[in-house]
Design an enzyme around this catalytic site. Structure first.
Site: not given
Ligand code: PGA
Length: 244
Positions: A67, A138
């Site tokens: 993304d 998510h």
């Molecule tokens: P993070 O995010 O690794 O910063 O906790 C994971 C995500 O939102 O997929």
């Protein structure tokens, strides 16, 4: 899903790096799906160390990131292109023309989403997709409610996601409101998935992933239907989630 339980973030990062570097050594033209955020930082650090020590070559490796924020130039330190170059690509012998990240700074982002999906397909798909999980379940930037049939598309970010990511920006207002992300169907098409889960803030997400119903309200739940998912999870995320 195969669950590998480790003590802490360091161990998770090391095991994930061993998993990836072994695979790259076996198949030097592997296509990797990459993710950003806090979780994979240790993985990339370990991969760089392995590259320096063992000379694992990334010359033929192709990558597709999950993304990108809409509206950030690639030179913006908060863009995921900047992150990937800075955290990983600049430190290994990868050919940057083989690294793909959706462009969030083009005029027609809808077109970019369609093109990105096709590019993944035309290249033969992702062999191993590295994933993190949001506390709301998510994957990529596919927020709760996203169709399981979704392909690469534009999303409105959930407030909880913008708040979670505000730590990388000066303030919440600076966090973009939209992003371009591989869809859930895109992610599910990858041949293998390596999901990394670390820390207490992911306890509830892990419990929902393991024991919740498979539904679009918790996007990661669909991973239970994928034939080749490995989850590396640390003790802090497991505590009280009754995985055992
Ligand atoms: P993070 O995010 O690794 O910063 O906790 C994971 C995500 O939102 O997929």
């Amino acid at each position: 899903m195969k669950i590998i339980e480790v003590n802490d973030y360091q161990e998770m990062s090391k095991q994930a790096a061993d998993y990836i570097s072994n695979r790259v050594r076996k198949l030097p033209s592997l296509t990797l799906g990459l993710s950003t955020g806090g979780t994979p930082l240790g993985l990339y650090k370990n991969l760089i160390e392995d590259y320096k020590e063992n000379h694992t070559s990334y010359q033929k490796v192709k990558t597709f990131n999950l993304d990108e924020y809409v509206g950030l130039a690639q030179t913006n330190p908060n863009s995921y292109r900047y992150y990937m170059n800075d955290i990983f690509f600049n430190h290994i012998n990868i050919d940057k023309s083989k690294t793909n990240i959706p462009r969030g700074d083009v005029d027609d982002v809808e077109r970019e989403a369609l093109d990105y999906e096709q590019l993944i397909e035309r290249s033969g798909g992702v062999d191993i997709q590295i994933l993190g999980i949001g506390s709301n379940g998510h994957i990529g930037f596919n927020e709760p409610g996203t169709s399981f049939d979704s392909k690469t598309h534009i999303v409105e970010l959930a407030t909880s996601t913008r708040e979670a990511n505000a730590r990388f920006f000066n303030n919440l207002e600076e966090v973009p409101t939209r992003a371009i992300t591989m869809g859930i169907a895109t992610i599910m098409k990858s041949k293998e998935i390596l999901l990394l889960i670390s820390g207490e803030s992911k306890k509830e997400a892990l419990a929902n992933l393991m024991f919740g119903e498979i539904h679009e309200g918790f996007p990661a739940s669909i991973l239970r239907n994928h034939p080749a998912v490995t989850v590396i999870v640390d003790k802090a995320a497991i505590a009280e989630s009754k995985v055992h």
